[in-house]
Design an enzyme around this catalytic site. Sequence first.
Site, PDB file in Angstrom:
ATOM      1  N   GLU B  65      30.504  44.077  51.752  1.00  0.00           N
ATOM      2  CA  GLU B  65      30.049  42.688  51.690  1.00  0.00           C
ATOM      3  C   GLU B  65      29.684  42.296  50.264  1.00  0.00           C
ATOM      4  O   GLU B  65      29.038  43.042  49.537  1.00  0.00           O
ATOM      5  CB  GLU B  65      28.840  42.492  52.614  1.00  0.00           C
ATOM      6  CG  GLU B  65      28.367  41.044  52.659  1.00  0.00           C
ATOM      7  CD  GLU B  65      27.456  40.758  53.842  1.00  0.00           C
ATOM      8  OE1 GLU B  65      27.791  41.195  54.968  1.00  0.00           O
ATOM      9  OE2 GLU B  65      26.413  40.120  53.642  1.00  0.00           O
ATOM     10  N   THR B 466      54.755  54.395  33.143  1.00  0.00           N
ATOM     11  CA  THR B 466      55.244  54.094  31.802  1.00  0.00           C
ATOM     12  C   THR B 466      55.082  55.293  30.874  1.00  0.00           C
ATOM     13  O   THR B 466      55.824  55.470  29.912  1.00  0.00           O
ATOM     14  CB  THR B 466      54.508  52.869  31.239  1.00  0.00           C
ATOM     15  OG1 THR B 466      54.485  51.871  32.239  1.00  0.00           O
ATOM     16  CG2 THR B 466      55.187  52.328  30.007  1.00  0.00           C
TER      17      THR B 466
END
Lengths: 646, 646
Positions: B65, B466
């Site tokens: 929450e 990458t």
Amino acid sequence: MVNEAQHTCSASSSSKSDGGSSSGSESSKDSSRCSTPVLDADRHERLREKMRRRLDSGDRWFSLEFFPPRTANAAVNLISRFDRMAAGGPLFVDVTWHPAGDPASDKETSSMIIANTAVNYCGLETILHMTCCNQTKDDITANLQKAKRLGLKNIMALRGDPIGEEWEEEVDGFNYAVDLVKHIRSEFDDYFDVCVAGYPKGHPEAESYEADLRHLKEKVLAGADFIITQLFFRSETFLKFMKDCQAIGITCPIIPGIFPIQGYHSLRQLVKLSKLEVPQEIKDVIEPIKDNDAAIRNYGVELAVSMCRELLDSGMVHGLHFYTLNREVATTEVLKRLGMWNEDPRRPLPWAVSAHPKRRVEDVRPIFWASRPKSYIYRTQEWDDFPNGRWGNSSSPAFGELKDYYLFYLKSKSPREELLKMWGEELTGEESVFEVFTCYITGEPNKNGHKVTCMPWNDDPLATETNLLKEQLEKVNRRGILTINSQPNINGKPSTDPIVGWGPSGGYVFQKAYLEFFTSSEIVTALLKVLKKYELRVNYHIVNVKGQNITNAPDLQPNAVTWGIFPGREIIQPTVVDPVSFLSWKDEAFALWIEQWAKLYEEESPSRMIIQYIHDNYYLVNLVDNDFPLENCLWQVVDDTFELLN
Amino acid sequence: MVNEAQHTCSASSSSKSDGGSSSGSESSKDSSRCSTPVLDADRHERLREKMRRRLDSGDRWFSLEFFPPRTANAAVNLISRFDRMAAGGPLFVDVTWHPAGDPASDKETSSMIIANTAVNYCGLETILHMTCCNQTKDDITANLQKAKRLGLKNIMALRGDPIGEEWEEEVDGFNYAVDLVKHIRSEFDDYFDVCVAGYPKGHPEAESYEADLRHLKEKVLAGADFIITQLFFRSETFLKFMKDCQAIGITCPIIPGIFPIQGYHSLRQLVKLSKLEVPQEIKDVIEPIKDNDAAIRNYGVELAVSMCRELLDSGMVHGLHFYTLNREVATTEVLKRLGMWNEDPRRPLPWAVSAHPKRRVEDVRPIFWASRPKSYIYRTQEWDDFPNGRWGNSSSPAFGELKDYYLFYLKSKSPREELLKMWGEELTGEESVFEVFTCYITGEPNKNGHKVTCMPWNDDPLATETNLLKEQLEKVNRRGILTINSQPNINGKPSTDPIVGWGPSGGYVFQKAYLEFFTSSEIVTALLKVLKKYELRVNYHIVNVKGQNITNAPDLQPNAVTWGIFPGREIIQPTVVDPVSFLSWKDEAFALWIEQWAKLYEEESPSRMIIQYIHDNYYLVNLVDNDFPLENCLWQVVDDTFELLN
């Protein structure tokens, strides 16, 4: 169509712009994306565009003319001929209009239905001839509408021969081909490609050669897209005609009609009908050998080859139209000698593509109908759209039922006596059936010395690809795993591979191993135990004639079993194992036991009851090995099953 | 969502039927085919179904929450926190309703917009709180309609705290949460999943604990799907409450609200608001260390962990709801110690999936936005349908413009001063720019000793993938090939590969090598010469800011550059190089030079003019090596280009 893959590919991979040509950032706001992958440009072009592309590229091409047969059996043979001659790569075929043969009807032998079959079931670009004299405007419109509905896109507009001796013009009637051309354009706009006939010597009823040229120009001005000529005997005749046409401003393509002389009588008949004169030098050769068909045909081929060479060498001709007289040998021979018979083993897709415009985007099919593509096309003919990209994307309706009409096309090409020799005059038990399957796989003669060259589920001999699996298939059929469909796994072979390749060059094709067979419930019980070991690797569907269905496949999801990766394209996945359509296929596959095999025998005969027993009690099973990079495990699954049974 | 892939897969590959259960041949006539591949079952389930599935399987889960932040900067940080905490695999997050903060407005800090961001941009299943007291029916309906429009599917229905001292019931007004539940069900039928609050100690204003239980039952009868409880300090409190609920016939899921104590003041404030009493044994520990935040947090974590263990060990609790107070450390720590923080490196797709119901079927995107997925989602938010199966199938409209509102979310998380340190206080030429790109790739500090951790085109550090290309990337950036996106080729790695894997287990993933960069027109000229040698192998698109476009790609056809083959499924091709959307991306990619980089410097300053020069004169290039089974040739292309230039 087959031979166009090479061309399409090289065209599409060439540079679209060699410098700073501006495509503009506007196109980024363009929402009209290409909705289908152009795997095969031909599928998306209309005939006149295909012709234009060949003119521009200088590629040579040919087309083939057929007439509707007189009997249903002859129609079956003609369709087989279409399939065989399609292999040479004709740009189109055309089917003549036979007014005496109820040409627009639904008869198996009508012009309309033969052309329909060529387009839809044989995947051939097709021109339907249509004549107009002695017909009402409404009849003609109705015929054109029917042609359109069937997926025909090209009409050869002809006057036709008036019935009776005297020929009278009707006021407001269709008196000339030009009236039909105008009517097509006014009622159907640009929907059809329209072809008209040209007469290199002038139409026999024309006032003069020049007057006939003017008539031809009128037809073109009325909207004809190209011209096919009447036959002629000397290349000069055509070349002069072509120059004369150009001189009066006819600029559309003009295709010479080539008639290889195939026999004395057919030549005489044709000459009579067309009111042409055979040159003396040809008569001089033919008359002395008029009873020697082979000699005349050899001469006819020779003559046609040298005339075609002259036409092609002139630089004015790129396409040749052949009057085949529904025969295969002479035309094929001429084309082969000209180097224009282009039997490219590569396929645009692993299955033959239908030429109906609705099916242009179709690029996925269930694997089940692999040996019965015409049945698949028939059963999906009412679909409004076809799956493209993914089977799951299809919102297509259910499969249609097989009707009697189509059963005509499906019925075996072999007569009952021959089938009985292959499949057994008298069966003594399930093992007799195992033997039939085994002989079909091995190509060895059965115990009565007959080879089994077809099966109810396969009209044709085994696919080359299946040979890769022959040894294993033989072993399992002998023991009651009755295979009807299979493919090996393929982990990235070039798309140009002569056996498993398809699609444009420069790509890679893949397959998951597939095996489909009928087998007894005893074997199924053992198989299911074995399959638990392969739970994560093998997907299976097991169903009996009542529809009892055992599967581990994710709910309703199709499994792609053939796919290809090509330069600059999205992935094509043309074959799937689809749980939903498998249940339609199951009905068809079980019915073939009864329709094609059991019914060869007397009712209540032991042979018939054996087939009926198999039909009622066996299961249809398909297996997919998802691990395509590893060695196919399906043979191990079957071996484990047999071991468990021992 | 990430941690569900395993589950989905094992569920879908288990046997659907272990014997002769009849699925019936009727289904062969069923035309309702699965329209999308169920790669990730979660995407197609509503929250209450996901919850039910976990209850049935016994899988443990958690939810988080948050409250709406007060400032725009805090909102940017909260969104980053969403992204990081999403990695742990919450079943959902919820966003509280902050009546004083204009909660239904379009402000960056409103409850509505924070929840919208969580669903659409962070891909989180989200519950929006909503209160009803002191609001008109029309306002409430409008708020619910807005929530629906934004893609929110779950509402936590609350009464809210009345404003002012005295609380008076309004006739026909919304006086209790049950009124809001009824309203939602009457106006929106079953569209929303509705959650209500439960009070383990009884609501402070309720007549009695028993009366409050009856109120809760009314809310459930009115249509609530599940209950989240107020915080509590002892596991017995919740377990008794749960038994009492069951005793009066409440059968829906009841989720305990867990509040890890994180500080003295936050605890005091929360306790005051919720009118709860802190047990003496907790006070006894906290009071002596009230000024030691770390000590309190450690104690809070300890306490929460042991209470959660008791709850889970009871067998009655499978899900835990955390009151995070918008903080990350304590909740994450509790979850990790419970073994419930499930950081599964595998991804359902190579890119993060948005949770908007409209985007459920989305499974293809252009590669260009790989580092800017929120921008892609924003620019496609008006699309009515999303590509599924193939990019080419999409009939979606154009890409939207980037508007100021969204630029708020796009703006760099780093302040101007930090960016200047990374990208250079003063640029001396194009080479200074080359150096910035090179430092970003290598991770080495620049000449002023600062590391370059982000770039205008990449808000985040380099992707793990990458790294596979690091060495080559460094070399080419140093020489003015300024890379902004790349991927290596992959020829069939397992879908569970920790670096390049995605999708359910048991599959294989593939990639074509991809390279995207800015570079000068001089280099482009040489590159084009080199590319002629690679004509059949490499597809390229080369475009400048004015839209001058050079390509060898087949017209408008997308090229699939990432795809996966999975058991029992069609092929998924989630990433494409699409010529049309590349032109939209081009506009965005060029604009980032100016908006994010050039504008750091004074107008007319040399640094600004250097960036402006690059923007005006460089080209954006992308290259695809279609031959994925071979060694990536793109580095050779670049090497050849440099060689040609020397």
